[in-house]
Structure formats: structure tokens, C-alpha cells
Write a protein that holds these residues in place. Structure first.
Motif, PDB file in Angstrom:
ATOM      1  N   GLU A 121       0.798  -1.150   0.096  1.00  0.00           N
ATOM      2  CA  GLU A 121       0.105  -0.091   0.032  1.00  0.00           C
ATOM      3  C   GLU A 121       0.853   1.377   0.113  1.00  0.00           C
ATOM      4  O   GLU A 121       0.481   2.248  -0.694  1.00  0.00           O
ATOM      5  CB  GLU A 121      -0.985   0.198   1.234  1.00  0.00           C
ATOM      6  CG  GLU A 121      -2.306  -0.925   1.261  1.00  0.00           C
ATOM      7  CD  GLU A 121      -2.804  -1.343   2.110  1.00  0.00           C
ATOM      8  OE1 GLU A 121      -4.019  -1.703   2.153  1.00  0.00           O
ATOM      9  OE2 GLU A 121      -2.285  -0.678   3.367  1.00  0.00           O
ATOM     10  N   GLN A 122       1.875   1.301   0.733  1.00  0.00           N
ATOM     11  CA  GLN A 122       2.939   2.476   0.651  1.00  0.00           C
ATOM     12  C   GLN A 122       3.528   2.732  -0.636  1.00  0.00           C
ATOM     13  O   GLN A 122       3.855   3.806  -0.907  1.00  0.00           O
ATOM     14  CB  GLN A 122       3.761   2.187   1.970  1.00  0.00           C
ATOM     15  CG  GLN A 122       3.354   2.290   3.226  1.00  0.00           C
ATOM     16  CD  GLN A 122       4.484   1.926   4.386  1.00  0.00           C
ATOM     17  OE1 GLN A 122       5.342   1.269   4.108  1.00  0.00           O
ATOM     18  NE2 GLN A 122       4.016   2.511   5.559  1.00  0.00           N
ATOM     19  N   ARG A 125       0.970   4.354  -2.847  1.00  0.00           N
ATOM     20  CA  ARG A 125       0.729   5.860  -2.373  1.00  0.00           C
ATOM     21  C   ARG A 125       1.946   6.662  -3.004  1.00  0.00           C
ATOM     22  O   ARG A 125       1.756   7.743  -3.529  1.00  0.00           O
ATOM     23  CB  ARG A 125       0.699   6.114  -0.919  1.00  0.00           C
ATOM     24  CG  ARG A 125      -0.690   5.654  -0.442  1.00  0.00           C
ATOM     25  CD  ARG A 125      -0.810   5.673   1.213  1.00  0.00           C
ATOM     26  NE  ARG A 125      -2.118   5.156   1.505  1.00  0.00           N
ATOM     27  CZ  ARG A 125      -2.332   3.818   1.730  1.00  0.00           C
ATOM     28  NH1 ARG A 125      -1.229   2.988   1.926  1.00  0.00           N
ATOM     29  NH2 ARG A 125      -3.481   3.414   2.088  1.00  0.00           N
ATOM     30  N   TYR A 129      -1.043   6.368  -5.981  1.00  0.00           N
ATOM     31  CA  TYR A 129      -2.338   5.662  -6.091  1.00  0.00           C
ATOM     32  C   TYR A 129      -3.050   5.675  -4.493  1.00  0.00           C
ATOM     33  O   TYR A 129      -2.701   4.631  -4.070  1.00  0.00           O
ATOM     34  CB  TYR A 129      -2.279   4.351  -6.423  1.00  0.00           C
ATOM     35  CG  TYR A 129      -2.042   4.111  -7.950  1.00  0.00           C
ATOM     36  CD1 TYR A 129      -3.223   4.037  -8.800  1.00  0.00           C
ATOM     37  CD2 TYR A 129      -0.677   4.329  -8.580  1.00  0.00           C
ATOM     38  CE1 TYR A 129      -3.011   3.939 -10.288  1.00  0.00           C
ATOM     39  CE2 TYR A 129      -0.666   4.352 -10.074  1.00  0.00           C
ATOM     40  CZ  TYR A 129      -1.848   4.102 -10.767  1.00  0.00           C
ATOM     41  OH  TYR A 129      -1.650   3.970 -12.027  1.00  0.00           O
ATOM     42  N   TYR A 130      -3.224   6.808  -4.191  1.00  0.00           N
ATOM     43  CA  TYR A 130      -3.479   7.013  -2.683  1.00  0.00           C
ATOM     44  C   TYR A 130      -4.854   6.335  -2.179  1.00  0.00           C
ATOM     45  O   TYR A 130      -5.241   5.859  -1.174  1.00  0.00           O
ATOM     46  CB  TYR A 130      -3.845   8.532  -2.442  1.00  0.00           C
ATOM     47  CG  TYR A 130      -2.465   9.215  -2.442  1.00  0.00           C
ATOM     48  CD1 TYR A 130      -1.617   9.378  -1.450  1.00  0.00           C
ATOM     49  CD2 TYR A 130      -2.345   9.989  -3.591  1.00  0.00           C
ATOM     50  CE1 TYR A 130      -0.599  10.095  -1.588  1.00  0.00           C
ATOM     51  CE2 TYR A 130      -1.247  10.588  -3.870  1.00  0.00           C
ATOM     52  CZ  TYR A 130      -0.004  10.680  -2.776  1.00  0.00           C
ATOM     53  OH  TYR A 130       0.777  11.443  -2.979  1.00  0.00           O
ATOM     54  N   THR A 157      -5.448   7.281  -9.592  1.00  0.00           N
ATOM     55  CA  THR A 157      -4.519   8.367  -8.755  1.00  0.00           C
ATOM     56  C   THR A 157      -5.154   9.672  -8.734  1.00  0.00           C
ATOM     57  O   THR A 157      -6.235   9.849  -9.476  1.00  0.00           O
ATOM     58  CB  THR A 157      -3.259   8.773 -10.024  1.00  0.00           C
ATOM     59  OG1 THR A 157      -3.725   9.241 -11.137  1.00  0.00           O
ATOM     60  CG2 THR A 157      -2.492   7.583 -10.378  1.00  0.00           C
ATOM     61  N   VAL A 158      -4.472  10.530  -7.748  1.00  0.00           N
ATOM     62  CA  VAL A 158      -5.244  11.800  -7.343  1.00  0.00           C
ATOM     63  C   VAL A 158      -5.268  12.510  -8.583  1.00  0.00           C
ATOM     64  O   VAL A 158      -6.460  13.399  -8.839  1.00  0.00           O
ATOM     65  CB  VAL A 158      -4.652  12.086  -6.208  1.00  0.00           C
ATOM     66  CG1 VAL A 158      -5.146  13.651  -5.933  1.00  0.00           C
ATOM     67  CG2 VAL A 158      -4.547  11.421  -5.163  1.00  0.00           C
TER      68      VAL A 158
END
Length: 176
Positions: A121-122, A125, A129-130, A157-158
């Protein structure tokens, strides 16, 4: 367990196949000749669990002449035979594998499994890809062995979410 205060006359370890008895015995503070103490036995069980190799640790106490025989009955965690990654369309599997600390051939360690989920997950990010979420599935491969599948839901992605909102006219111009 038998009555507290009885003298421990023997300590046996059963059920370990890959982990040597001496490595386990080194974590057990209770010794032959000690008085049986439930809190010390509970501490010993915690120490054995702390090795990270065992699914279950049970202790039986058999009355013997002169005291009690302790039997630590263990069930080892299965071995990880395969690690797969699914749902990762935008981050290459090799890049994800490079950050994993869970390896094939090692004992399944649940805290390590959760740590690796967080690592993936990190990584997502860091790639923008938060909204990415990772889960894992454990399936029995053969007796005593499992396959682990990390299932990635990448999200967007944001930047792509902001672009769509802009296209819809939902982003207000800060200069206005």
C-alpha cells in the motif's frame, strides 16, 4: 495443568518438524527442578509464539513420580510455497516483489504478512495511488504448505480524479 507448586521432573517438546527442539527449549525459562508456576508457563508459551513459527502452542502436565512432566505440544505454521500478486495493472509485479520481506520457503508469519500488505500500500501511495487497497488470501497448496495471493485494488491516481472533476467543471478556480 497439574497443581501449582509440584516439581517439574521433565520437559518434552512435541510436534516440531522444521524447528529444532533446542531452539524452542532455549525460549523456555521453566527448568527441570523448578516448582510448577502457571504464570511462568504462560510466559514460556508467549516466548514460543514469539518465535513466529507456530500456529498453536499447548502445554500438558502429566503427573509423574516425584512431580510433573510438562509437554509442550506445538503445531508449526505452514511453509509459504508460492507468493502471487493480482490486480496490479499499473505497478509491475517485480517492483512489488522487490519490497516484500515475506519469502517462499519461510514459515507463514501473520504479523509479517500484514507488514507486507502495508508495504505494498505504501508503494502504491508513493506512485500516486492513494486509494489503493491491498488484501491477501491464503490457500492451502499441499499439506503443511500454503500459497499467498496479495490482491491489489489500485483505485485511481489523485491526478486522474482531479482531471475528471475539472472536466466536469467541479474544480473552482482559486483566482475567482
Amino acid at each position: 495443568l497439574a497443581r501449582s507448586g509440584a516439581t517439574v521432573v521433565a520437559i518434552d517438546i512435541e510436534g516440531n518438524r522444521r524447528i529444532e527442539s533446542e531452539a524452542i527449549r532455549a525460549r523456555i525459562r521453566t527448568q527441570v527442578g523448578d516448582r510448577l508456576n502457571r504464570s511462568a508457563i504462560a510466559r514460556d508459551v508467549g516466548e514460543i509464539y514469539g518465535l513466529g513459527f507456530f500456529r498453536t502452542v499447548d502445554v500438558l502436565a502429566d503427573d509423574q513420580e516425584g512431580g510433573v512432566r510438562l509437554v509442550f505440544q506445538l503445531e508449526e505454521n505452514p511453509v509459504v510455497r508460492e507468493i502471487s500478486i493480482t490486480g496490479n495493472d499499473n505497478v509491475k509485479s517485480d517492483k512489488i516483489r522487490d519490497i516484500l520481506t515475506l519469502t517462499t520457503g519461510s514459515s507463514l508469519d501473520h504479523p509479517l504478512l500484514h507488514e507486507n500488505k502495508t508495504r505494498i500500500e505504501q508503494l502504491y501511495r508513493a506512485e500516486g495511488y492513494y486509494l489503493a487497497k491491498v488484501d491477501f488470501k491464503i490457500e492451502e497448496a499441499t499439506e503443511g504448505a500454503v500459497a499467498v495471493d496479495f490482491e491489489v485494488s489500485e483505485g485511481e491516481t489523485v491526478g486522474s480524479v482531479a482531471n475528471r472533476l475539472d472536466e466536469l467543471g467541479l474544480i473552482l478556480d482559486a483566482r475567482a
